[in-house]
Design a protein around this motif. Structure first.
Motif, PDB file in Angstrom:
ATOM      1  N   LEU A  73      54.798  47.020  43.349  1.00 18.06           N
ATOM      2  CA  LEU A  73      55.611  46.681  42.180  1.00 18.06           C
ATOM      3  C   LEU A  73      55.257  45.291  41.658  1.00 18.06           C
ATOM      4  N   PHE A  74      54.902  44.383  42.553  1.00 18.63           N
ATOM      5  CA  PHE A  74      54.476  43.035  42.157  1.00 18.63           C
ATOM      6  C   PHE A  74      53.230  43.116  41.268  1.00 18.63           C
ATOM      7  N   ILE A  75      52.251  43.901  41.691  1.00 14.55           N
ATOM      8  CA  ILE A  75      51.031  44.044  40.895  1.00 14.55           C
ATOM      9  C   ILE A  75      51.338  44.732  39.568  1.00 14.55           C
ATOM     10  N   ASP A  76      52.199  45.737  39.606  1.00 16.71           N
ATOM     11  CA  ASP A  76      52.595  46.422  38.369  1.00 16.71           C
ATOM     12  C   ASP A  76      53.254  45.447  37.396  1.00 16.71           C
ATOM     13  N   THR A  77      54.047  44.533  37.915  1.00 18.04           N
ATOM     14  CA  THR A  77      54.706  43.536  37.064  1.00 18.04           C
ATOM     15  C   THR A  77      53.695  42.557  36.482  1.00 18.04           C
ATOM     16  N   LEU A  78      52.717  42.149  37.288  1.00 22.65           N
ATOM     17  CA  LEU A  78      51.657  41.283  36.773  1.00 22.65           C
ATOM     18  C   LEU A  78      50.896  41.979  35.645  1.00 22.65           C
ATOM     19  N   GLU A  79      50.713  43.271  35.791  1.00 18.96           N
ATOM     20  CA  GLU A  79      50.016  44.059  34.765  1.00 18.96           C
ATOM     21  C   GLU A  79      50.798  44.046  33.449  1.00 18.96           C
ATOM     22  N   LYS A  91      45.540  34.736  44.437  1.00 16.03           N
ATOM     23  CA  LYS A  91      45.816  34.274  45.801  1.00 16.03           C
ATOM     24  C   LYS A  91      47.026  34.990  46.389  1.00 16.03           C
ATOM     25  N   LYS A  92      48.058  35.203  45.573  1.00 19.63           N
ATOM     26  CA  LYS A  92      49.259  35.885  46.060  1.00 19.63           C
ATOM     27  C   LYS A  92      48.962  37.346  46.393  1.00 19.63           C
ATOM     28  N   VAL A  93      48.230  38.015  45.514  1.00 18.61           N
ATOM     29  CA  VAL A  93      47.876  39.414  45.771  1.00 18.61           C
ATOM     30  C   VAL A  93      47.087  39.530  47.072  1.00 18.61           C
ATOM     31  N   CYS A  94      46.141  38.625  47.266  1.00 19.25           N
ATOM     32  CA  CYS A  94      45.295  38.687  48.461  1.00 19.25           C
ATOM     33  C   CYS A  94      46.071  38.332  49.724  1.00 19.25           C
ATOM     34  N   ALA A 114      45.129  46.347  42.538  1.00 19.65           N
ATOM     35  CA  ALA A 114      44.794  44.939  42.315  1.00 19.65           C
ATOM     36  C   ALA A 114      43.527  44.796  41.479  1.00 19.65           C
ATOM     37  N   ILE A 115      42.530  45.601  41.768  1.00 18.28           N
ATOM     38  CA  ILE A 115      41.278  45.528  41.008  1.00 18.28           C
ATOM     39  C   ILE A 115      41.520  45.920  39.548  1.00 18.28           C
ATOM     40  N   LYS A 116      42.292  46.981  39.344  1.00 18.29           N
ATOM     41  CA  LYS A 116      42.614  47.405  37.978  1.00 18.29           C
ATOM     42  C   LYS A 116      43.316  46.284  37.223  1.00 18.29           C
ATOM     43  N   TRP A 117      44.296  45.647  37.862  1.00 19.80           N
ATOM     44  CA  TRP A 117      45.021  44.546  37.209  1.00 19.80           C
ATOM     45  C   TRP A 117      44.083  43.391  36.908  1.00 19.80           C
TER      46      TRP A 117
END
Length: 287
Positions: A73-79, A91-94, A114-117
């Protein structure tokens, strides 16, 4: 973090209490509740901060499934957010990736997301942001997952790190006769990615630091000489030099059938050569 109303504030208080009491299931549900409230209001920065904190908390508490759910959900929100991809967000994703158990399928799903974002707003980054790949590669390298680490290094700009990993990979799992094979494929693949500077750094570090490679150039092993001369040919841009070089080193290049396929592409990218005439055989220099 702004609470966004008395209702949200009450949930935050209950959330903190649940974490302190070790009631992680309830905490997970409240993180999701707050996420949906922030998301509905397009308060993506607050949602991202909340989800990152929650994912860290749950993963560190050993709650893998719940932690991964919040990480996704974090990555989805960044997107969804208007912000461009930043080093801090990478850095946070990793960091979250590092905390996820390598043996669960959800980790691969996290990497894919993560790569898609990380391609966001950058047409030239179709394979993902180089910094994201570099940090993923380092984590996988430390886990001794050399094949996956290699993939991510080849999509990064860290030639030095890739070389150090390849040396360890070869010394740990390779045969002495393969010392030149490990670096050859990497250099050719970097060139196929149009990443000549990283290819050069990778070759230089590998040949200087590998305990089984003699000083050079020139080198005792033909493939290492070929790579050195190939990079010079790419710099010069003369198709005749490239063609002759590939023809002269055919006996060594035939050690791996993929080499001539890479060279076909390198010929197209750097020397303006046409694609192979016959799709079923892409060896311009094969016999």
């Amino acid at each position: 973090m702004a609470s966004g109303g008395r209702g949200v504030q009450r949930v935050l208080v209950k959330l903190e209490r649940s974490i302190q009491e070790g009631n992680y299931y309830e905490a997970h549900q409240m993180y999701r509740t707050l996420y949906f409230r922030y998301n509905a209001q397009k308060r993506y920065t607050e949602a991202a901060d909340l989800l990152y904190t929650g994912a860290l908390t749950l993963l560190n508490a050993g709650q893998q499934q719940s932690g991964v759910d919040l990480a996704m959900l974090f990555i989805d929100t960044l997107e969804k957010a208007a912000d461009s991809v930043s080093e801090d967000s990478i850095k946070k994703v990793c960091k979250l990736h590092e905390l996820v158990d390598p043996d669960i399928q959800e980790r691969a799903n996290l990497v894919t997301a993560a790569i898609k974002w990380s391609r966001k707003g950058a047409r030239e980054m179709l394979s993902g942001h180089p910094s994201l790949h570099q940090q993923l590669a380092v984590t996988l390298w430390h886990e001794k997952n050399y094949s996956q680490a290699r993939y991510h290094f080849l999509n990064s700009s860290d030639g030095e790190g890739c070389a150090a990993m390849l040396i360890e990979y070869h010394v740990t799992l390779g045969y002495p006769s393969e010392v030149d094979l490990f670096i050859t494929q990497a250099v050719l693949q970097y060139l196929c990615h149009r990443n000549k500077p990283t290819a050069e750094r990778c070759l230089n570090c590998y040949t200087k630091q590998h305990p089984q490679v003699e000083p050079g150039p020139p080198y005792y092993r033909p493939l290492l000489n070929f790579l050195w001369l190939l990079l010079l040919a790419v710099e010069g841009g003369k198709v005749a030099v490239f063609t002759i070089l590939c023809e002269q080193y055919q006996p060594s290049l035939q050690r791996d059938p993929t080499y001539n396929e890479y060279l076909d592409k390198i010929g197209q990218l750097f020397f303006g050569l046409p694609p192979p005439a016959k799709p079923q055989s892409s060896r311009l220099f094969g016999k």
